[in-house]
Structures are given as C-alpha cells and as structure tokens.
Design a protein around this motif. Sequence first.
Motif, PDB file in Angstrom:
ATOM      1  N   TYR A  53      28.943   1.101  -4.137  1.00 43.20           N
ATOM      2  CA  TYR A  53      28.469   1.967  -2.830  1.00 43.20           C
ATOM      3  C   TYR A  53      29.829   3.164  -2.512  1.00 43.20           C
ATOM      4  N   CYS A  69      26.074  -1.493   7.240  1.00 41.56           N
ATOM      5  CA  CYS A  69      26.852  -1.829   6.106  1.00 41.56           C
ATOM      6  C   CYS A  69      27.918  -2.768   6.415  1.00 41.56           C
ATOM      7  N   ASN A 104      25.918   1.962  10.503  1.00 39.39           N
ATOM      8  CA  ASN A 104      24.538   2.000   9.827  1.00 39.39           C
ATOM      9  C   ASN A 104      24.303   0.645   9.245  1.00 39.39           C
ATOM     10  N   SER A 117      18.719   1.134   5.803  1.00 41.73           N
ATOM     11  CA  SER A 117      18.288   2.715   5.731  1.00 41.73           C
ATOM     12  C   SER A 117      19.369   3.303   5.345  1.00 41.73           C
ATOM     13  N   THR A 118      20.241   2.776   4.075  1.00 43.41           N
ATOM     14  CA  THR A 118      21.162   3.304   3.362  1.00 43.41           C
ATOM     15  C   THR A 118      20.595   3.498   2.033  1.00 43.41           C
ATOM     16  N   HIS A 164      22.599   8.184   4.927  1.00 42.18           N
ATOM     17  CA  HIS A 164      22.093   7.401   5.858  1.00 42.18           C
ATOM     18  C   HIS A 164      21.266   8.394   6.535  1.00 42.18           C
ATOM     19  N   GLY A 191      29.350   3.851   7.424  1.00 44.50           N
ATOM     20  CA  GLY A 191      28.531   2.701   6.688  1.00 44.50           C
ATOM     21  C   GLY A 191      28.246   1.486   7.841  1.00 44.50           C
ATOM     22  N   ARG A 229      25.258  -2.568   1.595  1.00 45.50           N
ATOM     23  CA  ARG A 229      24.587  -1.484   2.345  1.00 45.50           C
ATOM     24  C   ARG A 229      23.591  -2.075   3.296  1.00 45.50           C
ATOM     25  N   LEU A 241      27.061   7.565  -0.395  1.00 51.74           N
ATOM     26  CA  LEU A 241      26.014   6.876   0.466  1.00 51.74           C
ATOM     27  C   LEU A 241      25.129   8.048   1.364  1.00 51.74           C
TER      28      LEU A 241
END
Length: 237
Positions: free
Chosen positions: A164, A104, A102, A152-153, A169, A99, A149, A167
Amino acid sequence: MRIAILQTGGPPPELEARFGSYPEMMMALIGRDGFEYEIFDVQAGALPTPGDHGGVVILGSPSGVYDGDAWIQDLKMWIIGAQGQCKMVGICFGHQIIGAANGCDVRKSGRGWGIGVHSYQVEGRHSWMEPPLEVVRLPVSHQDQVEYRGVSTWVTLSSRFCPYAGLIHGRDTISFQGHPEFTPAFAAALIAIRGDRYAPHFARQAYRSLEGTTDREIVGQWIRNFLREPINGSGRI
C-alpha cells in the motif's frame, strides 16, 4: 493557490544545514508556479483552519502514528475534519496518518526497514498521473507502513515489500509512502548518519540503489496536477 505545509518533524540538524528542512525540500519539488506556501509546525500545536488553503501537504516524521503524543491525535482528528475542504497530500508519516484517519492499520512492518530506492507497480490510472508510468522508483526511509487499507481507500502504487505504497482516500486525498522530495544525495546522507540502524550489507545495497535514476520529478508533477484539480468535496470515490 495557497498550500499549507504541515511539518511533523525534521532531518538531523547537520543534514538540515546541508540540504534544508523537509518543507523546503517539498516546496522545491512542487515549485512556485501558481503556488504559495505557509508552513505549520504541527508538533508545536499549529494547524491551519480547514478550508483556508486550497491544498495541504503532510510531511514525514521520526514519530509513529501509534505513538501517544497529543499532537499526533490532534492531527488525525484535523485530517478527519478537513477532508473534502481541500486537496490533501501525505508523504511517509503523512501517508500513514492519513491512512489511520481513514481506517487503515499502520504498524512496524515485519519486513523491516525500507531504505535506498524502491520500485512500485502503478495500480490503475488517474487523471493527475501525467506523464504516465508503469513503474515508479522513489527514495524511501521507513519501518512503519500501512498494513491494511480501509474500505474507502484505493491503491495507486504497490510492491511486495509495501503493498500500500500509494493510496487514494475519497476524491480529494492522495498519499505516498516514498519520499519524492528526497534527492538521492540526501537519502544517502541520511543512511550514513543512521548507519548503526542497518546491517552493513543492507546499507551497501541501499547506496547502490541510489546510484540509479528515480521518478521523483514525475511524482512531483503528479502532485502538482492533483493539487490543481478542483476540490470535489466528497469523502467517497
């Protein structure tokens, strides 16, 4: 299919002697049918070459993704570079660091510790989620969690305690806050050995939750299904 298991910590030694290591638990959950495994000790600086394995599973750790250890930053950068070259699955700390890689936000939750078995609502349907479930019950052991988040999640599992908890990704990476690799017996033993961290009534509630059924085997099937899907190679859904 060759699977890289990224070990980022271990259980207390006395529990490892009884229940095995985290990689051993995960390999037992996923199984050997079409899979062969290679274990990498990330804390010792070992990371696979991106693209050498069809799948990668990043496991739990007592560390936090916000800790300043060099291996954590190295792993985060490795995730960024490896996405799209393999199927990637994160569990607990693995969920959190994927996360963080990406976009988060991961931190200690103001809701406190999650222990015992937690229930999550399934959000959306995906091809690898077979057999389907409306609610997923998994053993948990965490204080950190994804609190925001990235753009793009996408969310697959959620609860009021952990919005969350599951998830996606891009197209080739999924993660879970819960521990499908933990048996209820191990989860109970972990609570017992860490008992001074929890109020007695809170630990008793967690023990009672572990007496019920879990969906760990079904989530194990989901992970197998996901790993067997073709690599899309795209960073976006």
